[in-house]
Design a protein around this motif. Sequence first.
Motif, PDB file in Angstrom:
ATOM      1  N   ARG A 170      -5.120  -1.986  -3.974  1.00 39.04           N
ATOM      2  CA  ARG A 170      -5.261  -3.149  -4.848  1.00 39.04           C
ATOM      3  C   ARG A 170      -5.618  -2.741  -6.272  1.00 39.04           C
ATOM      4  O   ARG A 170      -5.367  -3.498  -7.220  1.00 39.04           O
ATOM      5  CB  ARG A 170      -6.323  -4.106  -4.299  1.00 39.04           C
ATOM      6  N   ALA A 171      -6.208  -1.559  -6.419  1.00 42.64           N
ATOM      7  CA  ALA A 171      -6.581  -1.053  -7.744  1.00 42.64           C
ATOM      8  C   ALA A 171      -5.473  -0.201  -8.364  1.00 42.64           C
ATOM      9  O   ALA A 171      -5.599   0.221  -9.514  1.00 42.64           O
ATOM     10  CB  ALA A 171      -7.873  -0.243  -7.656  1.00 42.64           C
ATOM     11  N   GLY A 172      -4.402   0.074  -7.601  1.00 40.04           N
ATOM     12  CA  GLY A 172      -3.306   0.880  -8.129  1.00 40.04           C
ATOM     13  C   GLY A 172      -2.865   1.935  -7.133  1.00 40.04           C
ATOM     14  O   GLY A 172      -3.467   2.128  -6.074  1.00 40.04           O
ATOM     15  N   ALA A 227     -15.336  -2.653  -3.561  1.00 38.10           N
ATOM     16  CA  ALA A 227     -14.536  -3.877  -3.621  1.00 38.10           C
ATOM     17  C   ALA A 227     -13.703  -4.086  -2.358  1.00 38.10           C
ATOM     18  O   ALA A 227     -13.218  -5.186  -2.104  1.00 38.10           O
ATOM     19  CB  ALA A 227     -13.624  -3.852  -4.851  1.00 38.10           C
ATOM     20  N   LEU A 228     -13.540  -3.012  -1.572  1.00 35.27           N
ATOM     21  CA  LEU A 228     -12.804  -3.120  -0.310  1.00 35.27           C
ATOM     22  C   LEU A 228     -13.762  -3.649   0.748  1.00 35.27           C
ATOM     23  O   LEU A 228     -14.417  -2.893   1.462  1.00 35.27           O
ATOM     24  CB  LEU A 228     -12.220  -1.763   0.091  1.00 35.27           C
ATOM     25  N   ALA A 251       0.852  -1.194   0.000  1.00 39.00           N
ATOM     26  CA  ALA A 251       0.000   0.000   0.000  1.00 39.00           C
ATOM     27  C   ALA A 251       0.885   1.240   0.000  1.00 39.00           C
ATOM     28  O   ALA A 251       1.777   1.365   0.851  1.00 39.00           O
ATOM     29  CB  ALA A 251      -0.907   0.005   1.228  1.00 39.00           C
ATOM     30  N   ASP A 252       0.642   2.127  -0.945  1.00 41.26           N
ATOM     31  CA  ASP A 252       1.311   3.419  -0.896  1.00 41.26           C
ATOM     32  C   ASP A 252       0.640   4.265   0.179  1.00 41.26           C
ATOM     33  O   ASP A 252      -0.555   4.113   0.458  1.00 41.26           O
ATOM     34  CB  ASP A 252       1.282   4.119  -2.253  1.00 41.26           C
ATOM     35  N   ALA A 253       1.419   5.129   0.805  1.00 34.70           N
ATOM     36  CA  ALA A 253       0.914   5.875   1.966  1.00 34.70           C
ATOM     37  C   ALA A 253       1.690   7.174   2.121  1.00 34.70           C
ATOM     38  O   ALA A 253       2.745   7.373   1.498  1.00 34.70           O
ATOM     39  CB  ALA A 253       1.028   5.037   3.226  1.00 34.70           C
ATOM     40  N   TYR A 254       1.148   8.022   2.980  1.00 38.24           N
ATOM     41  CA  TYR A 254       1.808   9.278   3.340  1.00 38.24           C
ATOM     42  C   TYR A 254       1.960   9.311   4.851  1.00 38.24           C
ATOM     43  O   TYR A 254       1.034   8.965   5.584  1.00 38.24           O
ATOM     44  CB  TYR A 254       0.978  10.471   2.868  1.00 38.24           C
ATOM     45  N   LEU A 255       3.142   9.732   5.304  1.00 35.52           N
ATOM     46  CA  LEU A 255       3.418   9.831   6.726  1.00 35.52           C
ATOM     47  C   LEU A 255       3.806  11.262   7.059  1.00 35.52           C
ATOM     48  O   LEU A 255       4.664  11.849   6.406  1.00 35.52           O
ATOM     49  CB  LEU A 255       4.567   8.890   7.119  1.00 35.52           C
TER      50      LEU A 255
END
Length: 251
Positions: A69-71, A100-101, A18-22
């Motif tokens: 999961r979708a990008g 879908a989640l 999962a891409d994320a921001y911290l």
Amino acid sequence: MTSVQGTHLDLPTPDGVADAYLAHPDDGRPHPGVLLYMDVFGLRPSLEEAAGRLAGHGYTVLVPNVMYRAGRAPLVDLPGFIDPAERPEIIERLLPLAQALTPDLAMRDAGAYLDWLAASPLVADGPIGAAGYCMGGVLAVRTAAAHSDRIGAAAAFHAGRLVTEAEDSPHRLVGRSRAELYFGHADQDRSMPADQIAVLERTLEAAGVPYRSELYEGAQHGYTQSDTAAYNAEADQRHWRSLLELFERRL
């Protein structure tokens, strides 16, 4: 407000990355952790700004792209100002991805996000906070129930469909939470009408859960999101006061 550092990162999950921001105070010290859940429009500059604002009050804030999961985010080409009435295709493309989640997938991911926070030297020992907007508000409530040993406070702002007929409807799960819960409902929100708010509040009372449930008069679904047509500055400021008070009490 302290100075803040923001970083984009990738988090391993049971189903991928999962891409994320911290965002966190730029002092090198550990601070209480917060899992901040996005609305349907996803991880974008306005949410990064919100994470930075919260971090400036002394929190280490993780904002994952829950639809990874979708990008990678952004999943669609978003304009700088989002008006679904003018660009209905944006919702049309994003809604199936959000649907879908499933709750099972989302809570499996939540465990990974919380594990990452627990392992980070930037996060202090102790309870984690969860907060979310729109679909993210539902995820915050589910996380407080599914990971009750970790979540000390959870807030949901303009969250829709908290009360459904499903066996795993969010309102049926609140009794599993040990957190203090906060709900900021928009009074112009067809996805969370007054009768459903009443059912939610009765369920919370019966479960003995510490909570506050407030109606934001004159606010639309999405009132916190500054880059959308639903934004309401007065309601947004109220949301910030309520969120910071909750986390100050519980984290």
